[in-house]
Design a protein around this motif. Structure first.
Motif, PDB file in Angstrom:
ATOM      1  N   LEU A   1      59.043 -43.757 -19.278  1.00 48.00           N
ATOM      2  CA  LEU A   1      58.676 -42.452 -18.633  1.00 48.00           C
ATOM      3  C   LEU A   1      59.558 -42.244 -17.418  1.00 48.00           C
ATOM      4  O   LEU A   1      59.532 -43.257 -16.604  1.00 48.00           O
TER       5      LEU A   1
ATOM      6  N   ASP B   1      49.122 -38.763 -21.626  1.00 45.08           N
ATOM      7  CA  ASP B   1      49.500 -37.543 -22.152  1.00 45.08           C
ATOM      8  C   ASP B   1      48.020 -36.632 -22.397  1.00 45.08           C
ATOM      9  O   ASP B   1      48.335 -35.497 -22.137  1.00 45.08           O
TER      10      ASP B   1
ATOM     11  N   TRP C   1      49.947 -44.590 -22.683  1.00 41.43           N
ATOM     12  CA  TRP C   1      50.898 -43.211 -22.778  1.00 41.43           C
ATOM     13  C   TRP C   1      50.021 -42.251 -23.650  1.00 41.43           C
ATOM     14  O   TRP C   1      49.791 -41.016 -22.942  1.00 41.43           O
TER      15      TRP C   1
ATOM     16  N   VAL D   1      59.798 -38.472 -21.669  1.00 41.88           N
ATOM     17  CA  VAL D   1      59.540 -39.798 -22.053  1.00 41.88           C
ATOM     18  C   VAL D   1      60.322 -40.159 -23.345  1.00 41.88           C
ATOM     19  O   VAL D   1      60.572 -39.154 -23.941  1.00 41.88           O
TER      20      VAL D   1
END
Length: 112
Positions: A58, A16, A12, A95
């Motif tokens: 997500l 991101d 993640w 998320v």
């Protein structure tokens, strides 16, 4: 329709930061990004992420993913969504953390 991707914390963080991803190691190996429907997500977490803490859930709308999203037979002869291109962070709706409590991952109550 919403579909879901489960990422480990480091996956993640990379997504991101970089703004796009080809997925986790299993996705890279298989040549597509694995997703689950709301009905499939808990079983996916239990099967592929048993005992893993720090997961992130997500959400994506199938309509924004275009023709590269294919529905293919997988576990239990069910159709699963698979994306055959890079996933963009800008396509993500939200998320949320996926806490591991009392031996199971706790999914948001409003999972649709």
């Amino acid at each position: 329709m919403l579909i879901y991707k489960i990422f480990r914390a480091d996956e993640w963080a990379a997504f991101d930061t970089q703004g796009e991803t080809l997925g986790a190691a299993i996705d890279l190996s298989d040549g597509f990004i694995h997703f689950s429907t709301a009905e499939q997500a808990a079983e996916t977490a239990a099967k592929h992420f048993a005992g893993v803490e720090g997961l992130m859930l997500l959400a994506f709308d199938t309509e924004t993913l275009g023709d590269a999203l294919k529905w293919e037979v997988s576990r239990g002869d069910a159709l699963f969504p698979h994306l055959f291109r890079a996933l963009k962070r800008s396509e993500m709706l939200w998320v949320k953390p996926l806490p591991f409590v009392d031996g199971a991952h706790q999914f948001p109550e409003d999972l649709a």
